[in-house]
Design an enzyme around this catalytic site. Structure first.
Site, PDB file in Angstrom:
ATOM      1  N   ARG A  23      25.234  26.759  67.292  1.00 49.45           N
ATOM      2  CA  ARG A  23      24.873  25.946  66.124  1.00 49.45           C
ATOM      3  C   ARG A  23      25.909  26.018  65.016  1.00 49.45           C
ATOM      4  O   ARG A  23      25.933  25.188  64.132  1.00 49.45           O
ATOM      5  CB  ARG A  23      23.530  26.406  65.553  1.00 49.45           C
ATOM      6  CG  ARG A  23      22.384  26.306  66.539  1.00 49.45           C
ATOM      7  CD  ARG A  23      21.181  27.041  66.027  1.00 49.45           C
ATOM      8  NE  ARG A  23      21.510  28.480  65.957  1.00 49.45           N
ATOM      9  CZ  ARG A  23      20.747  29.381  65.345  1.00 49.45           C
ATOM     10  NH1 ARG A  23      19.640  29.030  64.749  1.00 49.45           N
ATOM     11  NH2 ARG A  23      21.094  30.652  65.341  1.00 49.45           N
ATOM     12  N   GLU A  28      26.253  36.659  55.266  1.00 52.51           N
ATOM     13  CA  GLU A  28      25.882  36.980  53.889  1.00 52.51           C
ATOM     14  C   GLU A  28      27.176  37.007  53.089  1.00 52.51           C
ATOM     15  O   GLU A  28      28.075  37.779  53.394  1.00 52.51           O
ATOM     16  CB  GLU A  28      25.199  38.348  53.817  1.00 52.51           C
ATOM     17  CG  GLU A  28      23.843  38.375  54.463  1.00 52.51           C
ATOM     18  CD  GLU A  28      23.199  39.752  54.422  1.00 52.51           C
ATOM     19  OE1 GLU A  28      23.921  40.771  54.254  1.00 52.51           O
ATOM     20  OE2 GLU A  28      21.972  39.814  54.563  1.00 52.51           O
ATOM     21  N   ASP A  47      29.703  30.949  38.876  1.00 53.21           N
ATOM     22  CA  ASP A  47      30.471  30.596  40.069  1.00 53.21           C
ATOM     23  C   ASP A  47      31.316  29.373  39.742  1.00 53.21           C
ATOM     24  O   ASP A  47      30.835  28.416  39.129  1.00 53.21           O
ATOM     25  CB  ASP A  47      29.557  30.259  41.246  1.00 53.21           C
ATOM     26  CG  ASP A  47      28.922  31.476  41.886  1.00 53.21           C
ATOM     27  OD1 ASP A  47      29.198  32.602  41.449  1.00 53.21           O
ATOM     28  OD2 ASP A  47      28.145  31.296  42.830  1.00 53.21           O
ATOM     29  N   ASN A  48      32.583  29.396  40.163  1.00 54.19           N
ATOM     30  CA  ASN A  48      33.506  28.283  39.959  1.00 54.19           C
ATOM     31  C   ASN A  48      34.034  27.822  41.308  1.00 54.19           C
ATOM     32  O   ASN A  48      34.054  28.604  42.267  1.00 54.19           O
ATOM     33  CB  ASN A  48      34.684  28.713  39.083  1.00 54.19           C
ATOM     34  CG  ASN A  48      34.242  29.195  37.720  1.00 54.19           C
ATOM     35  OD1 ASN A  48      33.338  28.644  37.121  1.00 54.19           O
ATOM     36  ND2 ASN A  48      34.880  30.235  37.229  1.00 54.19           N
ATOM     37  N   ARG A  58      48.084  27.789  41.807  1.00 56.55           N
ATOM     38  CA  ARG A  58      47.328  27.983  40.564  1.00 56.55           C
ATOM     39  C   ARG A  58      47.509  29.435  40.144  1.00 56.55           C
ATOM     40  O   ARG A  58      47.144  30.340  40.862  1.00 56.55           O
ATOM     41  CB  ARG A  58      45.852  27.666  40.785  1.00 56.55           C
ATOM     42  CG  ARG A  58      45.579  26.211  41.125  1.00 56.55           C
ATOM     43  CD  ARG A  58      44.094  25.970  41.319  1.00 56.55           C
ATOM     44  NE  ARG A  58      43.798  24.619  41.717  1.00 56.55           N
ATOM     45  CZ  ARG A  58      43.408  23.646  40.897  1.00 56.55           C
ATOM     46  NH1 ARG A  58      43.295  23.885  39.603  1.00 56.55           N
ATOM     47  NH2 ARG A  58      43.143  22.444  41.359  1.00 56.55           N
ATOM     48  N   HIS A  61      46.974  33.675  36.361  1.00 54.96           N
ATOM     49  CA  HIS A  61      46.130  33.584  35.170  1.00 54.96           C
ATOM     50  C   HIS A  61      45.356  34.858  34.894  1.00 54.96           C
ATOM     51  O   HIS A  61      45.045  35.614  35.799  1.00 54.96           O
ATOM     52  CB  HIS A  61      45.104  32.455  35.349  1.00 54.96           C
ATOM     53  CG  HIS A  61      45.711  31.133  35.624  1.00 54.96           C
ATOM     54  ND1 HIS A  61      45.134  30.220  36.469  1.00 54.96           N
ATOM     55  CD2 HIS A  61      46.850  30.548  35.179  1.00 54.96           C
ATOM     56  CE1 HIS A  61      45.882  29.126  36.529  1.00 54.96           C
ATOM     57  NE2 HIS A  61      46.930  29.305  35.759  1.00 54.96           N
ATOM     58  N   LYS A  71      36.877  39.034  39.197  1.00 59.21           N
ATOM     59  CA  LYS A  71      36.637  37.867  40.058  1.00 59.21           C
ATOM     60  C   LYS A  71      36.391  38.310  41.493  1.00 59.21           C
ATOM     61  O   LYS A  71      37.035  39.234  41.983  1.00 59.21           O
ATOM     62  CB  LYS A  71      37.864  36.943  40.053  1.00 59.21           C
ATOM     63  CG  LYS A  71      38.211  36.374  38.711  1.00 59.21           C
ATOM     64  CD  LYS A  71      39.481  35.545  38.785  1.00 59.21           C
ATOM     65  CE  LYS A  71      39.854  35.016  37.414  1.00 59.21           C
ATOM     66  NZ  LYS A  71      41.100  34.261  37.442  1.00 59.21           N
ATOM     67  N   TYR A 131      34.938  31.121  43.341  1.00 56.97           N
ATOM     68  CA  TYR A 131      35.003  32.468  42.775  1.00 56.97           C
ATOM     69  C   TYR A 131      33.876  32.719  41.797  1.00 56.97           C
ATOM     70  O   TYR A 131      33.440  31.841  41.082  1.00 56.97           O
ATOM     71  CB  TYR A 131      36.356  32.758  42.132  1.00 56.97           C
ATOM     72  CG  TYR A 131      36.914  31.736  41.183  1.00 56.97           C
ATOM     73  CD1 TYR A 131      36.937  31.974  39.822  1.00 56.97           C
ATOM     74  CD2 TYR A 131      37.454  30.548  41.655  1.00 56.97           C
ATOM     75  CE1 TYR A 131      37.483  31.048  38.945  1.00 56.97           C
ATOM     76  CE2 TYR A 131      37.997  29.621  40.786  1.00 56.97           C
ATOM     77  CZ  TYR A 131      38.004  29.877  39.429  1.00 56.97           C
ATOM     78  OH  TYR A 131      38.532  28.955  38.565  1.00 56.97           O
ATOM     79  N   LYS A 168      51.252  23.735  32.190  1.00 59.49           N
ATOM     80  CA  LYS A 168      50.910  25.003  31.530  1.00 59.49           C
ATOM     81  C   LYS A 168      51.474  26.183  32.318  1.00 59.49           C
ATOM     82  O   LYS A 168      52.071  27.094  31.747  1.00 59.49           O
ATOM     83  CB  LYS A 168      49.389  25.122  31.410  1.00 59.49           C
ATOM     84  CG  LYS A 168      48.912  26.427  30.822  1.00 59.49           C
ATOM     85  CD  LYS A 168      47.388  26.461  30.731  1.00 59.49           C
ATOM     86  CE  LYS A 168      46.856  27.422  31.748  1.00 59.49           C
ATOM     87  NZ  LYS A 168      45.427  27.625  31.694  1.00 59.49           N
ATOM     88  N   ASP A 169      51.315  26.166  33.644  1.00 56.71           N
ATOM     89  CA  ASP A 169      51.803  27.280  34.462  1.00 56.71           C
ATOM     90  C   ASP A 169      53.323  27.339  34.512  1.00 56.71           C
ATOM     91  O   ASP A 169      53.901  28.417  34.635  1.00 56.71           O
ATOM     92  CB  ASP A 169      51.212  27.219  35.871  1.00 56.71           C
ATOM     93  CG  ASP A 169      49.743  27.613  35.897  1.00 56.71           C
ATOM     94  OD1 ASP A 169      49.240  28.145  34.882  1.00 56.71           O
ATOM     95  OD2 ASP A 169      49.086  27.393  36.929  1.00 56.71           O
TER      96      ASP A 169
END
Length: 182
Positions: A23, A28, A47-48, A58, A61, A71, A131, A168-169
């Site tokens: 299936r 978890e 949660d993002n 990315r 940061h 995180k 995250y 920005k980065d």
């Protein structure tokens, strides 16, 4: 789940038990009591999720001071190279990093405590990255380090000309010039 602390104290790679059958699979992804037993108490509040294409980088940061975030990250779709850099000046591992591949296939999770800069590079056509964080985003405390700082010696497995990152980065300071943790 199996919790493995990395060579930098406090950073963990977490391998969930995955049950596969005709299936699909079941696992978890988060169990507070187990996490607390192995890593320690962390109160995640949000949660993002992000979606990015190949070559998107990315990071690196972090948030400063009391706004700092721990995180717990993972990939739902695709594959990324995830990196955490120790930015605690008083740490014996200051400036060192841990790198781990996270993918929809290996289902690994990566825990990054407060006091670390974090970033990832998308290695697949597309990636959905999620995250948990223990502090809300505070724009006035937002900070970063340039992803290609030679002092960090991060070996990103991509031609730098193919990296896609934000303006920005691109303007982030080098580690030696950044506002860091003590």
């Amino acid at each position: 789940m199996e919790y493995r602390e990395t060579e930098i104290k406090g950073i963990f790679v977490i391998e969930p038990r995955v049950f596969n059958d005709a299936r699909g699979y079941f696992m978890e992804a988060w169990k507070e009591a187990e996490f607390t037993e192995h890593v320690g108490p962390v109160h995640f509040i949000q949660d993002n999720e992000s979606k990015s294409g190949y070559g998107v980088l990315r990071g690196l940061h972090y948030q400063k001071g009391a706004a700092s975030q721990a995180k717990l990250v993972r990939v739902i779709k695709g594959r990324v190279l995830d990196v955490a850099v120790d930015i605690r000046r008083s740490s014996p591992t200051f400036g060192r990093h841990v790198m781990v591949e996270l993918s929809e296939d290996n289902k690994r999770q990566f825990f990054i405590p407060r006091g670390f800069a974090h970033g990832f590079l998308v290695l697949s056509y597309e990636a959905i990255f999620t995250y948990k964080v223990d502090n809300p985003y505070a724009p006035d405390q937002d900070a970063g380090i340039r992803w290609n700082d030679p002092e960090l010696a991060i070996e990103w497995p991509i031609d730098p000309a193919l990296v896609q990152t934000s303006e920005k980065d691109l303007r982030q300071p080098l580690l030696r010039d950044a506002e860091l943790f003590e």
